[in-house]
Design a protein around this motif. Structure first.
Motif, PDB file in Angstrom:
ATOM      1  N   PHE A 402      51.213  96.420  -1.614  1.00 23.49           N
ATOM      2  CA  PHE A 402      52.689  95.863  -1.409  1.00 23.49           C
ATOM      3  C   PHE A 402      53.313  95.728  -2.779  1.00 23.49           C
ATOM      4  O   PHE A 402      52.697  95.021  -3.699  1.00 23.49           O
ATOM      5  N   SER A 403      54.471  95.834  -2.961  1.00 21.22           N
ATOM      6  CA  SER A 403      55.530  95.505  -3.907  1.00 21.22           C
ATOM      7  C   SER A 403      56.953  95.724  -3.537  1.00 21.22           C
ATOM      8  O   SER A 403      57.124  96.601  -2.685  1.00 21.22           O
ATOM      9  N   LYS A 404      57.477  94.393  -4.016  1.00 18.09           N
ATOM     10  CA  LYS A 404      59.230  94.499  -3.422  1.00 18.09           C
ATOM     11  C   LYS A 404      60.009  95.962  -4.289  1.00 18.09           C
ATOM     12  O   LYS A 404      60.972  96.011  -3.908  1.00 18.09           O
ATOM     13  N   THR A 405      59.027  96.408  -5.433  1.00 17.97           N
ATOM     14  CA  THR A 405      60.080  97.496  -6.072  1.00 17.97           C
ATOM     15  C   THR A 405      59.638  98.638  -5.666  1.00 17.97           C
ATOM     16  O   THR A 405      59.658  99.678  -6.425  1.00 17.97           O
ATOM     17  N   TYR A 406      59.137  98.631  -4.436  1.00 23.47           N
ATOM     18  CA  TYR A 406      58.232 100.103  -4.041  1.00 23.47           C
ATOM     19  C   TYR A 406      59.320 101.236  -4.170  1.00 23.47           C
ATOM     20  O   TYR A 406      58.700 102.376  -4.172  1.00 23.47           O
ATOM     21  N   LEU A 407      60.619 101.115  -4.021  1.00 25.22           N
ATOM     22  CA  LEU A 407      61.561 102.203  -3.999  1.00 25.22           C
ATOM     23  C   LEU A 407      61.448 102.922  -5.380  1.00 25.22           C
ATOM     24  O   LEU A 407      61.780 104.059  -5.494  1.00 25.22           O
ATOM     25  N   GLN A 408      61.258 102.037  -6.450  1.00 23.57           N
ATOM     26  CA  GLN A 408      60.814 102.689  -7.791  1.00 23.57           C
ATOM     27  C   GLN A 408      59.933 103.642  -7.813  1.00 23.57           C
ATOM     28  O   GLN A 408      59.740 104.737  -8.555  1.00 23.57           O
ATOM     29  N   GLU A 409      58.962 103.317  -6.867  1.00 25.53           N
ATOM     30  CA  GLU A 409      57.557 104.096  -6.815  1.00 25.53           C
ATOM     31  C   GLU A 409      57.782 105.500  -6.400  1.00 25.53           C
ATOM     32  O   GLU A 409      56.988 106.292  -6.601  1.00 25.53           O
ATOM     33  N   TYR A 410      58.858 105.783  -5.533  1.00 23.43           N
ATOM     34  CA  TYR A 410      59.346 107.123  -5.212  1.00 23.43           C
ATOM     35  C   TYR A 410      59.374 108.159  -6.217  1.00 23.43           C
ATOM     36  O   TYR A 410      59.172 109.196  -6.073  1.00 23.43           O
ATOM     37  N   ARG A 411      59.516 107.645  -7.433  1.00 24.24           N
ATOM     38  CA  ARG A 411      59.782 108.645  -8.670  1.00 24.24           C
ATOM     39  C   ARG A 411      58.463 109.101  -9.270  1.00 24.24           C
ATOM     40  O   ARG A 411      58.548 109.947  -9.911  1.00 24.24           O
ATOM     41  N   ASP A 412      57.353 108.433  -8.627  1.00 22.87           N
ATOM     42  CA  ASP A 412      55.953 109.086  -8.831  1.00 22.87           C
ATOM     43  C   ASP A 412      55.506 110.157  -7.874  1.00 22.87           C
ATOM     44  O   ASP A 412      54.549 110.829  -8.228  1.00 22.87           O
ATOM     45  N   LEU A 413      56.275 110.393  -6.824  1.00 28.93           N
ATOM     46  CA  LEU A 413      56.117 111.282  -6.023  1.00 28.93           C
ATOM     47  C   LEU A 413      56.859 112.699  -6.137  1.00 28.93           C
ATOM     48  O   LEU A 413      58.109 112.713  -6.250  1.00 28.93           O
ATOM     49  N   ASP A 414      56.149 113.812  -6.000  1.00 29.36           N
ATOM     50  CA  ASP A 414      56.615 115.092  -5.964  1.00 29.36           C
ATOM     51  C   ASP A 414      57.223 115.529  -4.261  1.00 29.36           C
ATOM     52  O   ASP A 414      58.311 115.901  -3.992  1.00 29.36           O
ATOM     53  N   ILE A 415      56.088 115.146  -3.484  1.00 27.19           N
ATOM     54  CA  ILE A 415      56.395 115.472  -2.125  1.00 27.19           C
ATOM     55  C   ILE A 415      55.820 114.257  -1.109  1.00 27.19           C
ATOM     56  O   ILE A 415      54.677 113.780  -1.374  1.00 27.19           O
ATOM     57  N   ALA A 416      56.619 114.068  -0.148  1.00 26.96           N
ATOM     58  CA  ALA A 416      56.202 112.747   0.494  1.00 26.96           C
ATOM     59  C   ALA A 416      55.559 113.516   2.027  1.00 26.96           C
ATOM     60  O   ALA A 416      56.084 114.575   2.379  1.00 26.96           O
ATOM     61  N   LEU A 417      54.270 112.993   2.351  1.00 29.37           N
ATOM     62  CA  LEU A 417      53.650 113.398   3.561  1.00 29.37           C
ATOM     63  C   LEU A 417      53.920 112.511   4.719  1.00 29.37           C
ATOM     64  O   LEU A 417      53.742 111.587   4.637  1.00 29.37           O
ATOM     65  N   ASP A 418      54.579 113.154   5.772  1.00 31.70           N
ATOM     66  CA  ASP A 418      55.014 112.263   6.958  1.00 31.70           C
ATOM     67  C   ASP A 418      53.704 112.360   7.635  1.00 31.70           C
ATOM     68  O   ASP A 418      52.696 112.944   7.799  1.00 31.70           O
ATOM     69  N   THR A 419      53.652 111.086   8.766  1.00 32.23           N
ATOM     70  CA  THR A 419      52.342 110.814   9.647  1.00 32.23           C
ATOM     71  C   THR A 419      52.769 111.556  10.756  1.00 32.23           C
ATOM     72  O   THR A 419      53.873 111.987  11.502  1.00 32.23           O
ATOM     73  N   HIS A 420      51.655 111.300  11.643  1.00 32.84           N
ATOM     74  CA  HIS A 420      51.614 112.131  13.064  1.00 32.84           C
ATOM     75  C   HIS A 420      50.726 111.419  13.776  1.00 32.84           C
ATOM     76  O   HIS A 420      49.317 111.293  13.236  1.00 32.84           O
ATOM     77  N   PRO A 421      50.836 111.118  15.118  1.00 31.79           N
ATOM     78  CA  PRO A 421      51.949 111.429  16.017  1.00 31.79           C
ATOM     79  C   PRO A 421      53.061 110.239  15.867  1.00 31.79           C
ATOM     80  O   PRO A 421      54.295 110.410  16.091  1.00 31.79           O
ATOM     81  N   TYR A 422      52.626 109.229  15.254  1.00 30.32           N
ATOM     82  CA  TYR A 422      54.021 108.332  14.879  1.00 30.32           C
ATOM     83  C   TYR A 422      54.459 108.423  13.489  1.00 30.32           C
ATOM     84  O   TYR A 422      53.957 108.129  12.455  1.00 30.32           O
ATOM     85  N   THR A 423      55.469 109.207  13.615  1.00 26.65           N
ATOM     86  CA  THR A 423      56.136 109.588  12.286  1.00 26.65           C
ATOM     87  C   THR A 423      56.859 108.391  11.519  1.00 26.65           C
ATOM     88  O   THR A 423      57.013 107.473  12.190  1.00 26.65           O
ATOM     89  N   GLY A 424      57.358 108.541  10.263  1.00 26.69           N
ATOM     90  CA  GLY A 424      58.072 107.708   9.552  1.00 26.69           C
ATOM     91  C   GLY A 424      59.399 107.544  10.044  1.00 26.69           C
ATOM     92  O   GLY A 424      60.020 108.631  10.742  1.00 26.69           O
TER      93      GLY A 424
END
Length: 527
Positions: A402-424
């Protein structure tokens, strides 16, 4: 150690726990263990300590030990058993074993003498069922029957139709604070036509914050019901003569869904806060949209009628500061980074197996998983062992806590993978808003189709797949197209802002049209 001494030590350990001095409390519990052979209440305290320090495997071991000591013929120990099964359900849900979580919550509901808490355990079971890959409609119907059985003694208010000059719309939630639901409610409060609608908010929010104040400003009438019983809150709604009551929490934490069982409003709707049916016959409609509504699935899995919006049933309004998106990191690093910031409980073994296939099909690619479970070494070890069994190359997987600055960490991703069957839901919207394309897998069930709806509404429906093989193929193909990744990272935020996903005015108009339509049906006895 004499009886009075170990009871005093227990009280001291409990005081340390309540003050969040967990290690001091654990030290005392260990001392108690050496002195007292059988004391289930002490073991429950130890389980709570492990839970709050995110040592869920240790918690489960202690809970089994506790349950083995309990005598269900004794009322007090039967109550403790209900608590132990509830804690087990929560631990299993966090660790991704949703089916065992459902079974544990049902055991808790069966043992729990407090009817209100028993209803909560049924809600926990229904919420956890969303994460079961092969959950069938008949299994949901069974859960609905159990839940409905906890309301047999409730007397419904007599049916009443009002003739107000302005339709009275009530929004009910325990999450009117810095919470994803607030981001989805805000557009409705901001853009409602006050000449045609009178807007009430019923807040069961325990801890108010700056977002609560923002929402309160937008509501015409605000009622705090956090300390009210279900019967008292239902009476407040009844006295306000609400035409249409919209529950926004469904089966999520601290939900007040059960007060709808009294039918305090003329028409009752649910949705947004959860992905599945309330299971309550007193709820008339469930909000969905043209992408999420698969007609047969809505008939099979829901007790409510679908209330279908033409675009998306979510409208996203970020209520916190959002960092600027960054360029696709693969352009600089030379390899693609996949990731998921969803709760680990949504990452089923079936989903992880697909991610393993993706990682192996894209040379040198990396995978970042982020969740509070990874804050402890126990949690990290548990997940590494699971990933290794599935076949992941562990050297290419990073586990972040966990981190409060998690939004900044999206800069480390090229592609996000959604979950299933309970999606984001908000997790997917935040990823897209941060410029990260999301690959999603959808099926028949309503809760599997959120990512599909989001992507269709921003013009990227091709990133949603209708089969596991197609999901892998979409992710691998996108990873091999650096030009497309670069364009998406640069343009996704603007695409969202220009789409129905963030058009609060049109979203509110669509909702108001539905409100007036169902009220007209009510007047015409088509309800």
């Amino acid at each position: 150690m004499r009886g009075l001494e170990w009871r005093a030590l227990y009280e001291e350990a409990l005081a340390h726990y309540q003050a969040a001095r967990y290690e001091e409390a654990l030290s005392m519990v260990r001392e108690l263990r050496a002195a007292v052979a059988r004391w289930p209440r002490m073991l429950l305290l130890e389980a709570y300590l492990y839970r709050d320090t995110k040592r869920y495997l240790a918690e489960i071991r202690v809970l089994w030990e506790c349950l083995a000591q309990l005598d269900l013929r004794q009322a007090d120990e039967r109550k403790q058993a209900a608590t132990a099964w509830s804690l087990l359900g929560d631990a299993w849900r966090i660790l991704g074993d949703s089916r065992r979580a459902v079974e544990a919550f049902l055991r808790s509901a069966d043992l729990e003498p407090d009817l209100g808490k028993a209803r909560t355990e049924c809600c926990n079971a229904l919420f956890s069922a969303s994460g079961i890959w092969d959950m069938e409609a008949a299994e949901y119907r069974y859960l609905y029957d159990v839940y409905q059985g906890k309301f047999r003694e409730i007397v419904l208010y007599p049916e009443r139709r009002y003739h107000h000059e302005r339709l009275r719309i009530g929004y009910l939630s325990a999450d009117l604070c810095e919470h994803p639901v607030a981001s989805l409610l805000y557009p409705l409060l901001q853009y409602h036509d006050r000449s045609r609608f009178r807007v009430y908010c019923y807040s069961a929010t325990a801890h108010e914050d700056h977002v609560t104040a923002l929402l309160r400003e937008k509501a015409e009438i605000w009622r705090d019901i956090a300390d009210a019983s279900d019967a008292e809150a239902a009476e407040t709604i009844r006295q306000d003569e609400i035409d249409i009551l919209f529950d926004l929490s469904v089966h999520t934490k601290d939900s007040r869904l059960s007060l709808l069982a009294y039918r305090p409003a003329a028409v009752q709707i649910s949705g947004i806060g959860d992905v599945n049916s309330t299971g309550l016959p007193a709820v008339d409609y469930f909000l969905t949209d043209r992408c999420c509504m698969e007609e047969r699935a809505m008939r099979d899995f829901f007790v409510e009628r679908p209330l279908c919006l033409p675009h998306c049933h979510f409208c996203y309004a970020p209520l916190k500061e959002m960092p600027e998106p960054a360029a696709a990191p693969c352009l600089e690093r030379g390899y693609v980074t996949f990731g998921s910031f969803n709760n680990f409980g949504k990452m089923t073994d079936e989903m992880l197996a697909l991610w393993c296939r993706i990682l192996r099909a894209v040379p040198e690619s990396r995978l970042i998983l982020k969740h509070q479970l990874f804050d402890s070494e126990e949690g990290r070890s548990f997940v590494r062992e699971k990933l290794e069994r599935i076949g992941f190359p562990l050297s290419r997987v990073e586990l972040r806590g966990f981190s409060k600055t998690y939004l900044q960490e999206y800069r480390d991703l090229d592609i996000a993978l959604d979950t299933h069957p309970y999606t984001g839901d908000i997790t997917t919207l935040e990823a897209l808003y941060m410029g990260v394309p999301v690959v999603s897998l959808y099926g028949r069930r309503h809760g599997t189709r959120f990512g599909y709806s989001f992507l269709q509404n921003i013009g990227l429906g091709e990133l949603a797949a209708d089969s596991p093989d197609a999901y892998v193929e979409v992710a691998v193909s996108l990873a091999k197209d650096e030009t497309l990744l670069a364009l998406l990272h640069e343009n996704l935020r603007k695409m969202m802002q220009d789409s129905p996903l963030m058009d609060g005015k049109q979203y509110t108009k669509d909702m108001e049209r539905l409100y007036e339509e169902i009220w007209r049906h009510k007047a015409e006895d088509r309800y």
